[in-house]
Design an enzyme around this catalytic site. Structure first.
Site, PDB file in Angstrom:
ATOM      1  N   SER A 247      -7.860  -3.757 -65.268  1.00 15.22           N
ATOM      2  CA  SER A 247      -8.662  -4.782 -64.604  1.00 15.22           C
ATOM      3  C   SER A 247      -9.864  -4.140 -63.909  1.00 15.22           C
ATOM      4  O   SER A 247     -10.634  -3.431 -64.555  1.00 15.22           O
ATOM      5  CB  SER A 247      -7.772  -5.567 -63.643  1.00 15.22           C
ATOM      6  OG  SER A 247      -8.383  -6.762 -63.247  1.00 15.22           O
ATOM      7  N   ASP A 473      -6.845 -13.051 -72.390  1.00 14.37           N
ATOM      8  CA  ASP A 473      -6.736 -12.542 -71.024  1.00 14.37           C
ATOM      9  C   ASP A 473      -7.423 -13.531 -70.079  1.00 14.37           C
ATOM     10  O   ASP A 473      -8.576 -13.882 -70.277  1.00 14.37           O
ATOM     11  CB  ASP A 473      -7.407 -11.173 -70.936  1.00 14.37           C
ATOM     12  CG  ASP A 473      -7.134 -10.456 -69.619  1.00 14.37           C
ATOM     13  OD1 ASP A 473      -7.260 -11.096 -68.556  1.00 14.37           O
ATOM     14  OD2 ASP A 473      -6.801  -9.265 -69.658  1.00 14.37           O
ATOM     15  N   HIS A 501      -2.741 -10.791 -68.625  1.00 10.15           N
ATOM     16  CA  HIS A 501      -3.779  -9.882 -68.147  1.00 10.15           C
ATOM     17  C   HIS A 501      -3.357  -8.437 -68.378  1.00 10.15           C
ATOM     18  O   HIS A 501      -2.368  -7.976 -67.807  1.00 10.15           O
ATOM     19  CB  HIS A 501      -4.011 -10.138 -66.662  1.00 10.15           C
ATOM     20  CG  HIS A 501      -5.121  -9.343 -66.058  1.00 10.15           C
ATOM     21  ND1 HIS A 501      -6.289  -9.058 -66.730  1.00 10.15           N
ATOM     22  CD2 HIS A 501      -5.246  -8.768 -64.823  1.00 10.15           C
ATOM     23  CE1 HIS A 501      -7.086  -8.354 -65.955  1.00 10.15           C
ATOM     24  NE2 HIS A 501      -6.475  -8.158 -64.797  1.00 10.15           N
TER      25      HIS A 501
END
Length: 533
Positions: A247, A473, A501
């Site tokens: 991320s 995602d 994710h």
């Protein structure tokens, strides 16, 4: 859901809530050290073309400046801590542009390589869970045992809390009760009174951060955090940095590669962010990502007998809209004297979009809300913010806001700007677009001006860099992974055709095998590798 800028994919699988899955610049005038220059890059990588109009991140000089020499030659003293891990602290300059101006204390943790099976030691592997604001120390402690044995055997697994986070001079802004109030504020205001309440909440948050964080608030950029990682690399005795970032951790890792391409080793960037995006375009794209994830949840929900929102995507959307609309005028009891507001319900839904294993919990929470019980959805919202059982909040959200507002100019300058953008956001995401548009207003009231700007990362001369993108995602849309891999001169994209994710460590053999061969043997994944769900 109250966060500042597009990166507010608050976390990699919410940093620690799903950790079991493996789950800089100088102050003063001029362009900050290491930030974009003026020469556009040539296309690289194996994916989409490099975006036009965003200047490239410029590498720093390879030689360590004399004024930083003392930082690069500290002695790390690892001490036993936290159930078998080792902990250490070290110093970094508050301002890399003026190192004599004061220090920060940064905290790190490691799980030493166990060398099982006679594995050759490969040095350190830094891990970062995202955020910005996620604690890498807590993350490593949570996931180290879940890494596959060959990786644990070869690498010391290391977590460095970025500046402003956890054990690294953490930022605080609000008391627990004021943070409770902040998370509950209506983020879809209908009239001027609602807008005024939202603006007042953002201003209170910003003022609290300024009051408590002081000068640190100007020095928590991603560039500065990447420079801290290079100091730690040197103190660990590694010639190159090996790294897995998820991320926001992908932006941190890509930034490191852009600043120090010759010192970038085996880098894995999973759930990639696109540094070329403005705050506005990033927020809008992320809203679309959560809309896509809601569609996946709704379709899956319809296959379960206990689905509380109907049998198809259209019915699910109507049911969600009805629930949120009712909460706007009448919050639900949330337990412990608290109430579930519309804003917290949206946050709870978004929390569950990060990982498929949270979908059953969301079905239960939505069913409870229909019967008048808001507690399960409120628990999901609290999980997103990492609210403790004592009502306190960690540095996560405070650092999240501080980093985002420093890294990019604000998405909007005024409520009128948000109002003009609402149609585009609603088109991108009928269910979450309005909330995410108003979120983009927060940085308009930030007490520190942004030092960063949209840019590309070329990292010419770096070893191959693996970028992993998941097609559905919610927090970091797949197009971002395509863009980042295309920007990087040595980028190689691995695609996971699935939901949730990030992908590495989520029990997909194709993704895990490709990444592990790269980490352990330096084998770059095959070009165009696509891993089925």
């Amino acid at each position: 859901m109250r966060s500042a800028q597009p990166a507010a994919p608050l976390r990699t699988l919410l940093v620690l809530a799903a950790a079991g899955l493996l789950l800089t610049g100088c102050s003063g005038g001029g362009r900050p050290n290491g930030l974009p220059g003026d020469t556009p890059p040539s296309p690289g990588g194996t994916a989409s073309a490099v975006p036009a109009g965003a200047a490239p991140l410029q590498p720093l000089p390879e030689a360590v400046p004399a004024e930083l020499d003392s930082y690069y030659h500290q002695q790390l003293s690892w001490q036993p801590c936290d159930q078998g891990f080792e902990c250490a602290t070290f110093k970094a300059p508050l301002d890399y542009g003026h190192p004599a101006g004061g220090d920060l204390t940064l905290g790190a943790v490691r799980r030493p390589a166990d060398g099982s099976g006679g594995a050759k030691r490969l040095g350190s592997l830094l891990l970062n869970p995202g955020g910005p604001g996620g604690s890498a120390v807590q993350y490593v402690e949570a996931v180290a045992a879940g890494y596959q044995p060959p990786v644990r055997a070869a690498y010391d697994l290391v977590g460095l809390d970025p500046r402003g986070v956890g054990r690294s001079s953490p930022i605080t802004c609000l008391s627990g009760d004021r943070m409770d109030a902040y998370t509950a504020v209506d983020s879809t205001p209908d009239g001027q009174a609602g807008i005024d309440r939202l603006v007042a909440a953002d201003q209170e948050f910003a003022a609290g951060c300024q009051q408590h964080a002081g000068a640190l608030l100007s020095h928590v950029s991603t560039v500065e955090a990447a420079r801290d990682m290079d100091v730690l690399r040197a103190l660990l005795g590694d010639a190159k940095l090996n790294y897995v970032g998820k991320s926001y951790g992908t932006l941190l890792g890509a930034t490191y590669a852009g600043l120090f391409p010759s010192r970038a080793g085996r880098l894995v960037l999973d759930g990639a962010m696109d540094p070329s995006l403005t705050a506005l375009s990033g927020n809008r794209a992320q809203a679309g990502g959560f809309e896509t994830a809601w569609g996946s949840f709704a379709r899956d929900c319809g296959t379960h007998e206990d689905c509380p929102v109907g049998r198809d995507e259209q019915q699910a959307g109507q049911q969600l809209d009805a629930l949120l609309g009712s909460l706007r005028s009448q919050p639900l009891p949330g337990g412990g004297g608290r109430q579930l507001t519309e804003a917290q319900a949206v946050t709870g839904v978004i929390e569950a979009m990060y990982a498929e294993f949270l979908w059953p919990q969301l079905r239960t929470a939505l069913a409870a809300a229909k019967t008048g019980d808001g507690a399960p959805l409120l628990r999901l919202s609290d999980s997103y913010y990492e609210r403790g059982s004592d009502g306190g909040y960690p540095s996560l959200m405070y650092a999240n806001m501080a980093v985002n507002c420093l890294d990019l100019p604000p998405a909007f300058a005024s409520p009128a700007d948000v109002s003009r953008a609402l149609p585009d956001f609603r088109q991108a995401s009928p269910h979450f677009g309005q909330d995410m548009a108003w979120m983009g207003l927060t940085c308009a009231y930030w007490p520190v001006k942004a030092t960063g700007a949209p840019h590309t990362v070329r990292a010419a001369g770096a070893d191959p860099i693996v970028v992993v993108g998941t097609t559905r995602d919610p927090a970091t849309p797949y197009a971002w992974a395509q863009s980042l891999a295309g920007q990087l001169a040595s980028g190689r994209l691995v695609t996971y055709d699935g939901d949730g994710h990030t992908a590495y460590g989520r029990h997909n053999d194709c993704v895990d095998s490709a990444v592990n061969h790269y980490l352990l043997e330096g084998l770059t994944p095959a070009e165009g590798l696509r891993c089925p769900k």
